[in-house]
Scaffold this motif. Structure first.
Motif, short mmCIF file in Angstrom:
data_model
loop_
_atom_site.label_atom_id
_atom_site.label_comp_id
_atom_site.label_asym_id
_atom_site.label_seq_id
_atom_site.Cartn_x
_atom_site.Cartn_y
_atom_site.Cartn_z
N ALA A 1 0.83 -1.21 0.00
CA ALA A 1 0.00 0.00 0.00
C ALA A 1 0.87 1.26 0.00
CB ALA A 1 -0.93 -0.01 1.21
N SER A 2 2.00 1.21 0.69
CA SER A 2 2.92 2.34 0.71
C SER A 2 3.45 2.64 -0.69
CB SER A 2 4.08 2.04 1.66
OG SER A 2 5.03 3.09 1.63
N GLU A 3 3.87 1.61 -1.39
CA GLU A 3 4.39 1.80 -2.75
C GLU A 3 3.32 2.36 -3.68
OE1 GLU A 3 7.76 -1.06 -4.06
OE2 GLU A 3 6.23 -2.32 -3.11
N ALA A 4 2.09 1.85 -3.55
CA ALA A 4 1.00 2.33 -4.41
C ALA A 4 0.73 3.81 -4.16
CB ALA A 4 -0.25 1.49 -4.17
N ALA B 1 -0.98 15.19 -4.01
CA ALA B 1 0.38 14.64 -3.94
C ALA B 1 0.82 14.53 -2.48
CB ALA B 1 1.34 15.51 -4.72
N ARG B 2 0.60 15.60 -1.73
CA ARG B 2 1.02 15.60 -0.32
C ARG B 2 0.24 14.54 0.48
NH1 ARG B 2 0.80 20.63 0.11
NH2 ARG B 2 3.01 21.13 -0.10
N MET B 3 -1.06 14.42 0.20
CA MET B 3 -1.88 13.42 0.90
C MET B 3 -1.36 12.01 0.63
SD MET B 3 -5.84 12.40 0.19
CE MET B 3 -5.36 11.71 -1.41
N ARG C 1 2.02 11.31 2.33
CA ARG C 1 1.89 11.10 3.76
C ARG C 1 1.31 9.71 4.06
NH1 ARG C 1 -0.15 17.24 5.31
NH2 ARG C 1 1.94 18.16 5.29
N THR C 2 0.36 9.28 3.23
CA THR C 2 -0.16 7.92 3.39
C THR C 2 0.94 6.90 3.17
OG1 THR C 2 -2.37 8.59 2.66
CG2 THR C 2 -1.85 6.25 2.54
N ALA C 3 1.78 7.16 2.17
CA ALA C 3 2.90 6.24 1.89
C ALA C 3 3.83 6.14 3.08
CB ALA C 3 3.66 6.72 0.65
#
Length: 450
Positions: free
Chosen positions: A206-209, A226-228, A231-233
């Motif tokens: 999920a981080s890579e995606a 992009a920032r969202m 940060r999720t990554a």
């Protein structure tokens, strides 16, 4: 060791093999081809294992499967126990494989620990019967948790890899809808995997995606999205417990804040956080890359001394004999040529055109396979030529970059060309008027008159 094999106490088995072979835990992880954090959790009894994972670890450590008994006594299968696939006579107990038991007897894991309640028993106590179960898998062998199994994370990562390869030849606006949908799919699978042994790998996927969706959003000029996604990554990488992935995503967010959002102070703070996570003994590729991003932040703040110090540190790391093979998630080693490229970018930001042009010439690595990345570098080089008074060459490079930006609908590239033009304060030559005409045409939609 005999007792550990007889009860399938995998933490003790793995630690015993490591000690016998004189390996560090990092060397053990490399031999097993798992992350060091995952191996650490297994050795400390914090990570349960599926039967297939036990078989895989045994194979990689060259442990004969017939020696492993999943709760058996060593004299044959217990009454009522079922046989593990591929290991005749190896019985399995009705709970997780490979977790240590702090005390005798069965107990429930406290709900406050954040784990699902799991019955545990004294490893010396024989199994009286029952079919085997492991997290995410019922006794019938069919996967539960909505189809989550050991193939889910690799499948998700394969999709992200394919999308990344397409980024080199496709406009971001074509890729972004599917990339965002893939992020949603990865998040759904991650939710379904909660409480299973697959949660860690799915967090990494999920981080890579999310990291790739962030890159595409930045290319289209959508700073908020992009920032969202970045940060999720970062959050997912941290949940995965994979230090290098955590650092990679933090560094990518820092690079975005420095280079795209033009906030070097925030970017420098993120670099410092990533350096803290990375630690002093990490792989040279990671240290060199992070030092270069820090150098860009210092240059953006006008700090020549700190920028130069960071570049020198990156060069030392790049020259390290341990820098031959890059660690995942890096694909290519961070060598001297790549450091020279960053030194050139630092020179542009510090308005040192001659240093920048010399560094660009030193960066003799093959041109980036991604044409959009190549276009961004052309704009940087154009800035160096303009500062040095070579106006014709500067605007020729800017025109080439703009052509690529328009072809791929890359707002990031087009915006960088616009920024280059705003900063230019030299004579209004024909090449300047030509670029102004093209930029005006992009805004009005009116073709340039012949």
């Amino acid at each position: 060791m005999a007792d550990a094999l007889a009860t399938c106490d995998m933490p003790t088995v793995i630690e015993g093999v490591r000690a016998a072979r004189g390996w560090s835990q990092g060397e053990l992880a490399q031999a097993l081809t798992y992350s060091q954090s995952w191996v650490s959790r297994v050795v400390n009894g914090q990570q349960s294992l599926t039967v297939s994972q036990v078989h895989d670890l045994a194979r990689r450590l060259e442990i004969p499967l017939h020696l492993l008994r999943f709760g058996g006594t060593g004299d044959g299968p217990d009454t009522g126990a079922t046989e593990a696939p591929g290991a005749p006579g190896c019985t399995r107990e009705p709970n997780e494989v490979g977790t240590r038991t702090p005390g005798a007897g069965a107990r429930e894991e406290p709900a406050a620990s954040g784990r699902n309640p799991v019955r545990r028993r004294d490893p010396a106590r024989p199994v009286t019967g029952g079919a085997a179960t492991v997290p995410g898998r019922p006794s019938g062998g069919q996967e539960v948790h909505h189809g989550i199994n050991e193939t889910t994370a690799p499948a998700l990562r394969s999709i992200t890899g394919g999308q990344r390869r397409m980024d080199a030849t496709s406009p971001a606006r074509h890729l972004l809808p599917s990339a965002v949908a893939h992020v949603h799919l990865a998040e759904q699978m991650l939710g379904n995997a909660r409480g299973t042994v697959f949660h860690t790998e799915l967090s990494a996927a999920a981080s890579e995606a999310s990291g790739f969706a962030a890159w595409l959003s930045a290319d289209l000029g959508d700073m908020g999205s992009a920032r969202m996604h970045y940060r999720t990554a970062v959050v997912r990488a941290r949940q995965a417990g994979m230090r290098l992935l955590d650092v990679y995503m933090l560094g990518s967010l820092a690079s975005f804040e420095i280079d795209v959002a033009e906030d070097p102070e925030l970017g420098l703070g993120l670099v410092q956080e990533a350096e803290h996570v990375l630690g002093p003994s990490a792989h040279p590729t990671a240290r060199a890359w992070l030092a270069c991003i820090g150098a860009l932040a210092h240059a953006g703040l006008g700090d020549r001394v700190s920028a130069a110090r960071a570049i020198r540190r990156a060069e030392r790391e790049a020259d390290s004999p341990d820098n031959a093979q890059p660690p995942w998630p890096w694909v290519f080693s961070f060598d001297r040529a790549k450091v020279a490229g960053y030194r050139a970018l630092v020179g542009v930001r510090l308005r040192s055109p001659h240093d920048a042009r010399a560094a660009f010439a030193e960066a003799v690595a093959p041109a980036p396979r991604n044409v959009k990345q190549s276009a961004l570098l052309k704009v940087e080089l154009a800035s160096a030529h303009a500062e040095a008074g070579d106006v014709d060459e500067a605007f020729r490079l800017a025109q080439e970059a703009l052509t690529t930006g328009v072809r791929f609908d890359s707002e990031r590239v087009v915006g960088r060309v616009r920024s280059f033009r705003r900063r230019y304060r030299g004579p209004r030559a024909h090449c300047v008027e030509d670029l102004d005409g093209r930029l005006s045409s992009l805004v009005t939609g009116i073709p340039i008159s012949g």
